[in-house]
Design an enzyme around this catalytic site. Structure first.
Site, PDB file in Angstrom:
ATOM      1  N   ASN A 141      32.453  48.590  31.067  1.00 28.63           N
ATOM      2  CA  ASN A 141      32.806  49.481  32.176  1.00 28.63           C
ATOM      3  C   ASN A 141      31.585  50.251  32.664  1.00 28.63           C
ATOM      4  O   ASN A 141      30.665  49.638  33.169  1.00 28.63           O
ATOM      5  CB  ASN A 141      33.984  50.392  31.841  1.00 28.63           C
ATOM      6  CG  ASN A 141      34.617  50.951  33.115  1.00 28.63           C
ATOM      7  OD1 ASN A 141      34.533  50.321  34.162  1.00 28.63           O
ATOM      8  ND2 ASN A 141      35.238  52.095  33.044  1.00 28.63           N
ATOM      9  N   GLY A 199      32.160  46.992  39.778  1.00 30.60           N
ATOM     10  CA  GLY A 199      33.433  47.685  39.992  1.00 30.60           C
ATOM     11  C   GLY A 199      34.267  47.097  41.106  1.00 30.60           C
ATOM     12  O   GLY A 199      34.408  45.878  41.224  1.00 30.60           O
ATOM     13  N   THR A 215      28.555  46.384  34.419  1.00 27.57           N
ATOM     14  CA  THR A 215      29.117  45.025  34.249  1.00 27.57           C
ATOM     15  C   THR A 215      28.046  43.953  34.448  1.00 27.57           C
ATOM     16  O   THR A 215      26.956  44.236  34.909  1.00 27.57           O
ATOM     17  CB  THR A 215      30.315  44.830  35.208  1.00 27.57           C
ATOM     18  OG1 THR A 215      31.205  45.917  35.062  1.00 27.57           O
ATOM     19  CG2 THR A 215      31.069  43.553  34.979  1.00 27.57           C
TER      20      THR A 215
HETATM   21  N1  GLY Z   1      35.306  47.846  34.737  1.00 28.86           N
HETATM   22  C1  GLY Z   1      35.177  47.213  35.972  1.00 28.86           C
HETATM   23  C2  GLY Z   1      36.237  46.199  36.224  1.00 28.86           C
HETATM   24  O1  GLY Z   1      36.839  45.751  35.265  1.00 28.86           O
HETATM   25  O2  GLY Z   1      36.484  45.832  37.343  1.00 28.86           O
END
Ligand code: GLY
Length: 576
Positions: free
Chosen positions: A407, A481, A387
């Site tokens: 992601n 994340g 991210t």
């Molecule tokens: N893929 C990480 C989030 O959306 O938090």
């Protein structure tokens, strides 16, 4: 004598600040502080990429506004950080308009394809099939990034789309120098990328060898796709050649995305989540992000303590803050999901009376026991620091703060042939089944099961803090994340509770508790060993492991804008 005392005072003063800098030098990578920090009055840009900051600056130089700069940054970062984000992904944006004094939350998160269903990631026995939501065609959600950026730019930008896309096109066409974090991600993902011809052709050398830092990465197919967007805007991605290629490859590889998914992708303008902490207002992202809700839930719990007098890095403050995080993550697993599909009790979760009840569960001297919470403990699976985030502010206090993602590193590892688009693996952010665990070890509940056209739960938390006069004083966000929401919350706390200057607030030790696993995860620079002994005595487990957060923050103090890009990786702040 007087001169001697003066000299002594100056020496002691500089020693203290040297010690402080030495501590932070542990997290300051190979670059100078001046590259990560900037001061200005007219505008400020803080991003995770040097070329991206340059792209936003280029647009300001052309007479653009913050929305032009945000669009330029979004497209440029898609090229500069292809392992983290891109046209094949999605994201969130929180914006603030200083004239109307209104904030808006823009949701361009990926959506599950119409043919998706809640059983697609489990076997006949109902067990999670581990890799299916992470790698390959079924892991891909319908991308929303281009729709989100283009529609926001159309509504608020001043310059032609083709102008804001120029820096990204140049970067993709003429190549970028591979930097350490990109080479680390390429090395880590080389096996997965090697499985897909179009991905390996771009991101690996002959024999599926990863590029090393200093080599040049060209993304000419991506330049072609960016030109298609410059020419045909939204339709340059969601219709015509690019859309045809996406659907063709999805069909060939067993994926579910079809033309109807692309055609009916919908950007959602949502009411931001709002909460308060000791006179400050916090505005952040609502569901399908869990970020804003839990940042406010945690701050509501902590509002009942005098953390400042305990000291930001004291065992007591760390214990209380970790316990509040632990409770919030239990709620996340139980309640969170896409509020367009599920009843998500956001009002209750951000209610101060509810926070008071939760506070009563916390002992000031004993760690909570996660196994007492209703869903079984599970171990963390593989995870990456994926991210990306950027924040842009101007002298009037207008703000764009946006977190964008595919992601995991290189998403599904698939690149749609002929387009250079790295396809996300955002389907992994759904719960594969009730109690299922995602890439980040987050446990999912029924509200986050896969449904057609639903958006997977996220932790992305672009946030803005306002003072008691309702003036914006801080805007920020980060990748990584589930740690996103705790890192954003801690940085806010460091500034408004602990009065830390922004550089220290970003550089300070970060920690994270997500209820499962039952441990406080601590990044560099680690706590004082005595503090850790005290935390263990309270019943906490401590794990030394970087959180992966890369905060991009801007503060406004009077007429001065102060930008700080996290010194833990490449990033840069620039302002004038
Ligand atoms: N893929 C990480 C989030 O959306 O938090």
């Amino acid at each position: 004598m007087k001169l001697f005392i003066l000299l002594l005072v100056v020496m002691i003063g500089s020693c203290t600040s040297m010690n402080k800098d030495n501590k932070y030098a542990q997290v300051l990578k190979d670059h100078k502080r001046s590259e990560y920090e900037a001061f200005g009055k007219k505008y400020m840009i803080s991003t995770q990429g040097r070329a991206t900051t340059e792209a936003a600056k280029f647009v300001f130089d052309q007479g653009g506004n913050i929305y032009d700069a945000a669009a330029a940054a979004s497209f440029a970062i898609s090229v500069e950080r292809p392992h983290s984000t891109g046209l094949g992904g999605g994201g969130f944006m929180v914006i603030y308009d200083s004239k109307s004094k209104k904030s808006e939350a823009i949701d361009f998160r990926e959506m599950a394809p119409r043919m998706a269903n809640s059983k697609m990631f489990v076997d006949k026995m109902g067990n999670q099939i581990k890799d299916k939501s992470l790698t390959g065609a079924l892991a891909v959600g319908t991308p929303g990034l281009v729709a989100g950026i283009v529609s926001t730019h159309k509504k608020y930008g001043k310059l032609p789309l083709a102008t804001v896309l120029k820096p990204a096109i140049n970067l993709a066409q003429n190549g970028l120098t591979v930097y350490p974090a990109l080479s680390v991600a390429m090395k880590a993902e080389s096996k997965r990328l090697c499985k897909y011809k179009a991905a390996a052709k771009i991101f690996l050398k002959k024999g599926c060898k990863p590029y090393v830092a200093g080599e040049v990465l060209y993304q000419k197919d991506l330049a072609k796709t960016l030109r298609s967007i410059a020419k045909n805007s939204h339709d340059g991605f969601y219709r015509g050649y690019v859309a045809n290629q996406i659907v063709k490859y999805q069909k060939k590889m067993g994926g579910l995305i079809r033309h109807a998914d692309l055609k009916y992708y919908k950007v959602k303008n949502r009411e931001p989540i709002e909460g308060t902490y000791k006179g400050y207002k916090i505005v952040s992202m609502p569901p399908p992000s869990s970020g804003g809700t839990h940042i406010i839930e945690i701050l509501n719990i902590l509002e009942g303590y005098d953390l400042k007098s305990m000291g930001a890095q004291s065992a007591k403050a760390i214990h209380l803050t970790s316990s509040a995080m632990q409770i919030a993550f239990a709620d996340r697993a139980e309640y969170m999901g896409d509020s367009d599909f599920a009843k998500v009790p956001v009002k209750k979760l951000i209610d101060k009376t509810y926070a008071k009840k939760l506070r009563e569960k916390i002992s000031v001297s004993r760690a909570l026991n996660s196994s007492d919470f209703p869903i079984a403990f599970r171990d963390l699976l593989y995870e990456s620091d994926d991210t990306t985030h950027f924040t842009i502010m101007d002298g009037e206090g207008n703000i764009v703060t946006s977190t964008q993602t595919i992601n995991g590193w290189f998403g599904s590892a698939m690149v749609t042939p002929g387009t250079g688009i790295v396809m996300n693996n955002e389907m992994d952010d759904f719960a594969s089944h009730v109690g299922g665990v995602n890439l980040f070890g987050a446990v999912g509940g029924k509200n986050n099961l896969v449904e057609p056209r639903k958006r997977p739960l996220s932790s992305m938390s672009p946030s803005i803090v306002f003072n008691s006069k309702d003036e914006p004083i801080l805007a920020l966000g980060t990748p990584s994340g589930t740690r996103i929401l705790t890192c954003v919350m801690q940085t806010i706390l460091n500034v408004i509770e602990h009065d830390m200057p922004l550089w220290e607030a970003v550089a300070a030790t970060r920690y994270h508790h997500q209820w499962s696993p039952e441990e406080i995860r601590v990044g560099k620079p680690y706590f004082d060993p005595k503090v850790e002994t005290e935390l263990r005595r309270m019943g906490h487990k401590i794990k030394h492991k970087d959180l992966g957060c890369k905060i991009q923050a801007i503060m406004k103090k009077g007429s001065t804008l102060h930008g700080v890009s996290d010194m833990r990786e490449e990033g840069s702040s620039f302002g004038i």
